[in-house]
Design an enzyme around this catalytic site. Structure first.
Site, PDB file in Angstrom:
ATOM      1  CB  SER A 141      -0.890   0.008   1.253  1.00 53.90           C
ATOM      2  OG  SER A 141      -1.416   1.290   1.514  1.00 53.90           O
ATOM      3  CG  ASN A 143      -1.514   4.214   3.625  1.00 50.64           C
ATOM      4  OD1 ASN A 143      -1.306   5.126   2.823  1.00 50.64           O
ATOM      5  ND2 ASN A 143      -2.729   3.871   4.022  1.00 50.64           N
ATOM      6  CB  SER A 319      29.551  48.363  -0.737  1.00 49.57           C
ATOM      7  OG  SER A 319      28.777  49.524  -0.950  1.00 49.57           O
TER       8      SER A 319
END
Length: 469
Positions: A141, A143, A319
């Site tokens: 499954s 699951n 920068s």
């Protein structure tokens, strides 16, 4: 134009690209889940883990007399193709999906089935000869398939993360040894405290990363428990009584991982506690790593108007307006990774809490969050080590200067002249700008010889027995 083939499921017929190895249910999932934009193929370990599960299931069913040997061999050959890196592009379902991973499981079933059909001499989609559900998904499954595959993939990712963390720990340890003789001022609450060595600071970071490696190893042990054979809710419906044991043994043989079958498959099918534990450890490691990066940014601050005790390797101009400015970009990016991991931990927490009755349907987002956290943390550790830590240098003279001019030296006088007098000296030094050494001599509290011994910074970085008055 791409030639199409028609496939059907319980909802009706759907056209599928003729050259696709996936089928009708995968096609529906492609239409339904336009969510993250990240296909399952983005996580190859999860794809391989699904292939291991399908191969182990086929071998287990064949050994129990439930699956024809020819079909078993074809399924296993298809899984080997996937493990060899082929067909990964056919795992197209979005990683975030409804249905507790049903679409992921069906994607795997269909790809394996259609490749196996070719090995059997049939065309894709001729499911009367080999069926994605009747044969590839036999005794399974979503699951038990999805969480078991998820656990296998997580174990492999954890191991790789541990290796990266160990590499970073080694980098900090190496710097701890290199800076063992660099005296500096320790700080608490960003205020001067007492002297230490820069080596002690870096060595402490190595130790704290080592602790998180241990916690990861503990969390990994929990993930070794799987629920194969649980089928829908843990009762094992539609599977052979010996299937759970047999398929787990096959998975151990195929993966070489020490996987164990849960003693209670009903509990294991609804429980996601191991994921909560693992996610919590990832958050712990991220938070501590972020704290270290904060420290690196503080210690390297300046270069003229900050602490400037260490130099981080310059990686790029900092920068567009301030010439010569260089930013601590590597610690900054690791900080951002940590914030992301903390967010993923909240997602895992809420997803695990959202489980209802016999199943937690939120496992796809749990898996996605854990994979993302581990992959980002792994890259962050390697980046921090290679592009920052290993290139750090110490400003020895600056460190020494700060120690010698610090009021914090007065703490070492407590055992000799008492707290009250030491506090008096600290206040006067702060007020006048004088040195602790000079004020003590002026007041006659200690001799020059005693002061020279007590205030030698090297004597203050480790325990030392003194006789209190």
């Amino acid at each position: 134009m791409t030639q199409m083939r028609m496939e059907h499921d319980s909802l009706g017929e759907v056209a599928v690209p003729g050259n696709a190895y996936y089928g009708v249910q995968t096609r529906r999932a492609l239409d339904n889940f336009h969510i993250s934009g990240i296909p399952m193929s983005h996580y190859p370990r999860m794809i391989n883990a699904l292939a291991y599960v399908k191969m182990a299931a086929a071998e287990a069913n064949a050994s129990l007399g439930l699956l024809d040997e020819d079909k078993c061999r074809a399924i296993c050959r298809a899984c080997e193709d996937i493990l060899d890196g082929r067909l990964h592009d056919q795992f197209v379902v979005d990683v975030i999906q409804g249905g507790a991973g049903t679409s992921a499981n069906m994607n795997a079933n269909e790809v394996v089935c259609n490749r196996a059909l070719e090995f059997l001499g049939h065309a894709k989609g001729e499911y009367e000869h080999l069926h994605p559900l009747n044969h590839v998904n036999m005794s399974q499954s979503t699951n038990d398939v999805y969480p078991s595959a998820l656990n296998i993939a997580l174990i492999l990712d954890i191991r790789e993360l541990v290796d990266a963390m160990a590499y970073l720990r080694k980098a900090f340890k190496r710097k701890g040894e290199e800076f063992a003789d660099v005296l500096k001022m320790g700080r608490t609450q960003l205020q001067d405290a007492v002297p230490m060595t820069l080596g002690q600071e870096f060595s402490a970071w190595a130790v704290t990363i080592g602790e998180d490696i241990q916690r990861l190893d503990e969390a990994q042990a929990l993930v070794h428990e799987i629920n194969m054979g649980a089928t829908a809710i843990g009762t094992g419906l539609n599977s052979h009584p010996d299937y759970a044991r047999t398929v787990t043994e096959k998975l151990v043989q195929l993966t070489t991982l020490q996987l164990v079958s849960s003693p209670d498959l009903v509990e294991a099918t609804q429980d996601t506690g191991a994921y909560v534990q693992l996610s919590g450890v990832l958050k712990r490691a991220a938070v501590k790593l972020s704290k270290i990066c904060n420290d690196l940014r503080l210690l390297s601050s300046g270069p003229r108007c900050g602490l400037n005790e260490i130099n981080l390797p310059p990686m790029q101009p900092g920068s567009s307006i301030m010439p010569g400015k260089v930013n601590p970009v590597i610690p900054e990016v690791v900080n951002q990774v940590a914030f992301t991991v903390v967010g993923h931990d909240m997602t895992v927490t809420m997803a695990c809490e959202a489980g209802q009755l016999e199943l937690n349907v939120m496992e796809p987002v749990i898996g996605y969050s854990l994979f993302q956290s581990m992959n980002m943390l792994r890259r962050a550790c390697l980046t921090l080590a290679d592009k920052c830590v290993l290139g750090i240098t110490a400003n020895r003279e600056r460190c020494r200067e700060l120690v010698e001019h610090s009021i914090g030296l007065v703490t070492a006088l407590n055992p000799y002249i008492g707290y009250e007098k030491a506090a008096e000296i600290a206040k006067e030094a702060m007020k006048t700008g004088g040195s602790v050494y000079g004020i003590v001599l002026e007041k006659g509290y200690l001799s020059r010889e005693e002061l020279d011994d007590i205030l030698k910074p090297e004597n203050m970085v480790k325990p030392r027995y003194v006789h209190r008055p």
